[in-house]
Design a protein around this motif. Structure first.
Motif, mmCIF file in Angstrom:
data_model
loop_
_atom_site.group_PDB
_atom_site.id
_atom_site.type_symbol
_atom_site.label_atom_id
_atom_site.label_comp_id
_atom_site.label_asym_id
_atom_site.label_seq_id
_atom_site.Cartn_x
_atom_site.Cartn_y
_atom_site.Cartn_z
ATOM 1 N N LEU A 86 0.883 -1.207 0.050
ATOM 2 C CA LEU A 86 0.080 -0.025 0.084
ATOM 3 C C LEU A 86 0.886 1.371 0.009
ATOM 4 O O LEU A 86 0.694 2.131 -0.537
ATOM 5 C CB LEU A 86 -0.883 0.295 1.439
ATOM 6 N N ARG A 151 -56.897 34.667 -48.038
ATOM 7 C CA ARG A 151 -56.267 34.658 -49.262
ATOM 8 C C ARG A 151 -55.743 33.100 -49.333
ATOM 9 O O ARG A 151 -55.772 32.435 -50.514
ATOM 10 C CB ARG A 151 -55.384 35.615 -49.534
ATOM 11 N N ASP A 154 -58.312 30.681 -50.223
ATOM 12 C CA ASP A 154 -58.642 30.944 -51.722
ATOM 13 C C ASP A 154 -57.500 30.229 -52.637
ATOM 14 O O ASP A 154 -58.157 29.622 -53.493
ATOM 15 C CB ASP A 154 -58.795 32.187 -51.906
ATOM 16 N N MET A 155 -56.550 30.333 -52.160
ATOM 17 C CA MET A 155 -55.424 29.736 -53.103
ATOM 18 C C MET A 155 -55.231 28.284 -52.835
ATOM 19 O O MET A 155 -54.378 27.612 -53.740
ATOM 20 C CB MET A 155 -53.905 30.245 -52.692
ATOM 21 N N ARG A 156 -56.050 27.649 -51.964
ATOM 22 C CA ARG A 156 -55.930 26.103 -51.458
ATOM 23 C C ARG A 156 -54.708 25.617 -51.408
ATOM 24 O O ARG A 156 -53.926 24.990 -51.774
ATOM 25 C CB ARG A 156 -56.406 25.211 -53.022
ATOM 26 N N PRO A 159 -53.761 21.619 -49.949
ATOM 27 C CA PRO A 159 -55.446 21.249 -49.534
ATOM 28 C C PRO A 159 -55.591 19.818 -49.295
ATOM 29 O O PRO A 159 -56.558 19.180 -48.797
ATOM 30 C CB PRO A 159 -55.928 21.446 -51.257
ATOM 31 N N ILE A 160 -54.406 18.964 -49.247
ATOM 32 C CA ILE A 160 -54.584 17.477 -49.023
ATOM 33 C C ILE A 160 -54.238 17.237 -47.548
ATOM 34 O O ILE A 160 -55.205 16.426 -47.216
ATOM 35 C CB ILE A 160 -53.684 16.527 -50.053
ATOM 36 N N GLU A 161 -53.126 17.631 -47.002
ATOM 37 C CA GLU A 161 -52.851 17.182 -45.560
ATOM 38 C C GLU A 161 -52.574 18.435 -44.792
ATOM 39 O O GLU A 161 -52.224 18.273 -43.878
ATOM 40 C CB GLU A 161 -51.588 16.644 -45.595
ATOM 41 N N GLU A 170 -67.597 23.671 -48.081
ATOM 42 C CA GLU A 170 -68.978 23.743 -48.309
ATOM 43 C C GLU A 170 -69.456 24.638 -47.096
ATOM 44 O O GLU A 170 -70.386 25.583 -47.449
ATOM 45 C CB GLU A 170 -69.737 22.540 -48.150
#
Lengths: 175, 78
Positions: A86, A151, A154-156, A159-161, A170
Motif C-alpha cells: 500500500l 387568401r 382561396d389559393m388552396r 389542400p390534401i394534408e 361547403e
C-alpha cells in the motif's frame, strides 16, 4: 426581497470563487508539494479515470525509509507485506480509483451559475424587446392576418394534408 | 491481499458486445421503419388517393378564379 437576491448571488459567487481556488490548489498540491508554478511542458502527474497510468509517479522526493522500500521493490514482490504494498502504491499514485470517483457538489454550482446567466439573459431580452425593437409591421394586425388567412384558403394552400385541408369549403368553417 | 483474484476476461470483448447488441439494433431499426411506414407513409398515400378520387380541377379553378387570386384571369364580375 432585493437584499435577499443580492445576498444569494454574492454567496454563490464567493462559493464559485472558492471552488475555483480549491480546485487549482488541489491541482498544485498534486505536483509533489510545490509552491511555485509547475513547468507545464514537462510530464505531469494527473489523476484521470480514463488514463490509469499518469506520466510520472506521484512522489519524487523520497525519504530514507521510502528509498529503502523502493530498493525492496526491486526484489520478489511476494516478500512485501500488505502495508508495504500500500505504501508503494501511495508513492506512485495520489488517490485510488474509489477516491477519484467520489462525487463532488460542484454540479450544483454549475447549474446555479447557468440559471443565473440564463435569467440575466432573459432580463436583457425583455429590455431589448421593449427599448430596441422597432414597431411590429402592419402585416401582423388581426385584420390583415384575417385577410391573409382568407387568401391562403382561396389559393388552396396544401389542400390534401395541410392548411386548406382543415377548412370545409361547403360549410365555410374549420373542420 | 495474498489471495489472488480470477483473471479478468481479456479478449473477445467487442465481439461479445456485438453478438448482444447487433440483433437488438437490427430489430429496432426494422421496427422503426415499419412503424413509420404504417403510421405516416400509408395514411399519406391514402389521403392523396382519396383527395384526387373526387377532384374536379375545373371546379377548383373556377372557385379560385372567383376568389380573385389570379392575375392573368380576373373574376367574372370585373
Amino acid at each position: 426581497m432585493l437584499h435577499l437576491t443580492a445576498g444569494r448571488i454574492g454567496s454563490l459567487l464567493t462559493r464559485r470563487g472558492v471552488m475555483a481556488l480549491t480546485s487549482s490548489n488541489v491541482r498544485m498540491a498534486s505536483h509533489g508539494h510545490e509552491v511555485q508554478q509547475e513547468d507545464l511542458s514537462l510530464p505531469m502527474y494527473w489523476d484521470r479515470i480514463d488514463i490509469p497510468l499518469p506520466d510520472k509517479a506521484y512522489k519524487h522526493e523520497l525519504s530514507a525509509a521510502e528509498k529503502s522500500l523502493k530498493q525492496k521493490e526491486q526484489g520478489p514482490w511476494t516478500q512485501l507485506s500488505k502495508e508495504e504494498k500500500l505504501a508503494l502504491y501511495r508513492l506512485m499514485f495520489k488517490s485510488t480509483y474509489a477516491e477519484m470517483k467520489v462525487p463532488s457538489h460542484e454540479w450544483k454550482t454549475v447549474v446555479a451559475g447557468m440559471l443565473i446567466f440564463i435569467g440575466i439573459t432573459g432580463l436583457i431580452v425583455i429590455w431589448q424587446s421593449h427599448y430596441v425593437y422597432p414597431a411590429t409591421p402592419h402585416t401582423f394586425d388581426p385584420e390583415w392576418k384575417a385577410k391573409q388567412v382568407q387568401r391562403m384558403l382561396d389559393m388552396r394552400i396544401n389542400p390534401i394534408e395541410g392548411f386548406a385541408s382543415q377548412w370545409d369549403y361547403e360549410k365555410k368553417q374549420w373542420k | 491481499m495474498t489471495m489472488s483474484l480470477p483473471k479478468p476476461v481479456m479478449r473477445g470483448l467487442l465481439s461479445k458486445r456485438l453478438r448482444f447488441h447487433l440483433p437488438i439494433a437490427f430489430t429496432l431499426s426494422v421496427v422503426a421503419a415499419a412503424v413509420f411506414k404504417y403510421t405516416v407513409t400509408e395514411p399519406r398515400k391514402q389521403a392523396y388517393a382519396d383527395f384526387y378520387k373526387q377532384y374536379d380541377a375545373m371546379k377548383e379553378f373556377n372557385a379560385m378564379k372567383e376568389a380573385g387570386i389570379f392575375e392573368s384571369v380576373r373574376p367574372s364580375g370585373e
